[in-house]
Write an enzyme that holds these catalytic residues in place. Structure first.
Site, PDB file in Angstrom:
ATOM      1  N   ASP A 303      16.451 -80.818  67.604  1.00 35.04           N
ATOM      2  CA  ASP A 303      17.474 -79.895  67.116  1.00 35.04           C
ATOM      3  C   ASP A 303      16.961 -78.466  67.109  1.00 35.04           C
ATOM      4  O   ASP A 303      15.779 -78.201  66.890  1.00 35.04           O
ATOM      5  CB  ASP A 303      17.869 -80.309  65.696  1.00 35.04           C
ATOM      6  CG  ASP A 303      18.963 -79.443  65.108  1.00 35.04           C
ATOM      7  OD1 ASP A 303      20.071 -79.447  65.677  1.00 35.04           O
ATOM      8  OD2 ASP A 303      18.706 -78.751  64.107  1.00 35.04           O
ATOM      9  N   GLU A 356      18.369 -79.491  72.202  1.00 34.15           N
ATOM     10  CA  GLU A 356      19.556 -78.702  71.893  1.00 34.15           C
ATOM     11  C   GLU A 356      19.123 -77.240  71.977  1.00 34.15           C
ATOM     12  O   GLU A 356      18.515 -76.706  71.062  1.00 34.15           O
ATOM     13  CB  GLU A 356      20.092 -79.032  70.503  1.00 34.15           C
ATOM     14  CG  GLU A 356      21.437 -78.377  70.227  1.00 34.15           C
ATOM     15  CD  GLU A 356      21.526 -77.671  68.885  1.00 34.15           C
ATOM     16  OE1 GLU A 356      22.588 -77.100  68.601  1.00 34.15           O
ATOM     17  OE2 GLU A 356      20.545 -77.668  68.130  1.00 34.15           O
TER      18      GLU A 356
END
Length: 619
Positions: A303, A356
């Protein structure tokens, strides 16, 4: 208590921050017939004691021994037992008594709102991915990911489900819809439900929300039994500042950067790990290997990579510090990402990492030896933003936004991309995918069906957040389960049926996946018809197979639309028409299964309104 509790060679590696498996030595470990060995990294502490159920939480009773200059404190507590709660009591460098700290290396934790660590069983034995599972992660394999927030997928009796309840339903559901992988929003221990797990404090502990840790192993096994890979969202970019956690762990900024211009994240009110410290790198990279090696997961989606790569991320001039070379890149974070991807590649063959990452940083999915970050895949945030912006437009205006669908092919093969329609797009007032679509209810469903058809026909792996597969009309609510009763309505059931058929076609036809990340797998057939908002392209498998995708993105039918096909074939068969009645459409245009006769390579198609078609040469 003595240094022999940790072997000299392991202690030396831990002291240098170079141990690939720090969880084997730090944390709480039951010693058969001897009690529990506790070990914690706290180099600036003046004293460290372990307190818990076994000593009435009295810091005077079990003071740990500092092991040389390693920064590690260790001790054996004969009275401690499996399942008991514990924390560390530390005196800082000035002798100040700190708030009781949870164990950073705990493998289990108390259920929130309590936050003690739990003496847990030994870590699971390493488990390598099978050859089948490794093959399913290859860039030439189909990858269609069902993204799930486990606490709100289903909520039996209004509560968070446990791992066994999830294992009984989720794998079979996702497999039936044809997905190849399930991706879970973070399941490592976190204090605040509203963070959805993205503000984690226990990166080695499956959250107590889902029951005992061993239940997670059963869930992974259930997914694998259904042919599904398991991907975990993993968050090394920041952590919350809760007093019981990592913040000023030993009375100093041990895990975080000391200067708030480096160590404070203004977007999330969290702290940023000091990626330059060997002990912090060891802590983070060890966690990645732990999930891959001990729990048998198929991959990690990392993330907020963009926030790690740039020191000025979300900061104004004067609010950030340049790197040693005067630039804005975070060189230590880049080195960490390269290191963890190298370690995973060597120690956990076949396990993949997905980034991401929302910027134009070059080489995210390029190998480390070629100067890249070493990820296997990168989320294509540009594609997501452009296509959602296009589909929000009323069809009468789409001719002016045609380039939002064509521009992505300029860079589509610069990385190994995943096309994400993730949870981030259906929260914070953004509405659901269905709610983003213009027009009346019929047009909204038609637009969404056409959009999903475009996505599944477009180069790149696929990711869809839960609830969007059947057209959830409202945005996602993390405190409630999905509105499953909608499946009793034909349009919602039809959309779900379309997703199943798209997944099955994507998996069955090599032309739709084998060259997902290669320019040789794609060719435009019609990219310039902005006046009618029609696009068409061909997908190739490199071995003679071809699939043609045609999109009509206005509600106006286009009978007899001429299209020059990529090869000569006597006829072309329609595999999917997103406007089919089975999907809730009008059943206009060329029907599924129909054979369209071609004159040489020229084909005339009846294009239905707001629809995507898939065709291949008929034998």
């Amino acid at each position: 208590m003595s240094a022999e509790l940790i072997a000299a060679e392991d202690l030396a590696l831990l002291a240098r921050g170079q141990h690939p498996r720090p969880w084997l030595h730090l944390g709480a470990h039951v010693q058969a017939g001897q009690g529990v060995r506790f070990a914690v990294w706290a180099p600036a502490a003046r004293r460290v004691s372990v307190v818990g159920d076994f000593n009435a939480w009295d810091g005077r009773r079990h003071v740990l021994q500092r092991l040389g200059d390693s920064g590690i404190w260790c001790g054996l507590v004969a009275q401690a037992q499996l399942g008991q709660f514990y924390k560390y009591e530390l005196e800082g460098p000035e002798g100040q008594l700190l708030p009781l700290k949870a164990d950073p290396y705990a493998r289990a934790a108390q259920l929130r709102p309590d936050n003690a660590s739990v003496v847990s069983a030994a870590p699971p034995q390493p488990r390598a991915l099978s050859a089948q599972r490794q093959g399913a992660n290859r860039r030439d394999a189909p990858m269609s990911i069902y993204e799930v927030h486990a606490p709100s997928w289903r909520r039996p009796d209004g509560r968070c489900p446990n791992w066994d309840e999830l294992a009984a339903q989720l794998p079979a559901y996702a497999a039936d819809l044809g997905f190849t992988h399930v991706e879970l929003l973070p399941i490592t221990e976190y204090p605040f439900d509203g963070s959805w797990g993205y503000q984690a404090l226990g990166p080695y502990a499956p959250s107590a929300r889902f029951g005992p840790p061993e239940g997670f192993a059963r869930f992974v096994a259930a997914c694998h039994a259904q042919g599904l890979g398991v991907l975990l969202d993993w968050v090394p970019a920041h952590f919350p500042a809760d007093a019981h956690g990592l913040a000023r762990f030993d009375g100093t900024p041990l895990y975080e950067y000391a200067d708030p211009r480096e160590g404070y994240h203004p977007d999330w009110n969290t702290l940023i790990p000091d990626f330059a410290k060997p002990g912090v790198r060891q802590f983070l990279a060890g966690s990645a290997l732990y999930w891959a090696e001990c729990w048998g997961v198929d991959g990690l989606r990392v993330d907020a990579v963009a926030s790690m790569l740039y020191r000025d991320y979300s900061r104004q001039p004067g609010q950030w510090l340049p790197n040693a070379q005067g630039g804005r890149e975070n060189l230590e974070a880049i080195a960490l990402l390269q290191h963890l991807n190298t370690v995973l590649g060597a120690q956990a063959p076949g396990v993949v990492t997905l980034a991401e990452e929302s910027t134009a940083f070059a080489g995210v999915s390029a190998p480390v030896h070629a100067g890249g970050l070493g990820f296997h895949y990168k989320w294509n945030m540009g594609w997501m933003n452009d296509t959602l912006a296009y589909f929000r437009e009323d069809p009468i205006h789409r001719r002016w936004h045609h380039d939002k669908l064509t521009f992505g092919l300029v860079y589509a093969f610069s990385e190994n991309f995943v096309l994400p329609l993730s949870h981030d797009e259906v929260v914070h007032g953004k509405g659901s995918l269905l709610a983003k679509m213009p027009g009346d209810a019929w047009q909204q469903f038609a637009n969404l069906r056409a959009y999903l058809g475009l996505m599944w026909g477009h180069p790149g792996k696929k990711l869809l957040f839960m609830g969007q597969e059947f057209g959830q009309p409202t945005e996602w609510n993390f405190e409630a389960e999905l509105p499953w009763l909608l499946l009793e309505q034909p349009r919602h059931a039809g959309l779900q049926r379309l997703v199943r058929d798209l997944n099955q076609l994507y998996r069955r036809e090599p032309a739709l996946h084998r060259l997902d990340c290669e320019a040789a797998g794609f060719a435009w057939l019609q990219a310039e018809d902005r006046e009618q908002s029609v696009l068409a392209w061909a997908r190739f498998d490199g071995q003679g197979g071809v699939m043609v995708v045609v999109c009509n993105l206005t509600p106006v039918p286009r009978p007899g639309y001429g299209l020059r096909m990529p090869c000569v074939a006597p006829a072309w068969r329609v595999h999917i028409n997103t406007d089919a009645a089975d999907y809730g459409g009008s059943d206009a245009g060329t029907p599924i299964g129909a054979l369209q006769v071609a004159a040489d390579a020229q084909l005339s198609l009846d294009l239905p309104p707001l629809a995507t078609l898939f065709l291949s040469p008929s034998p």
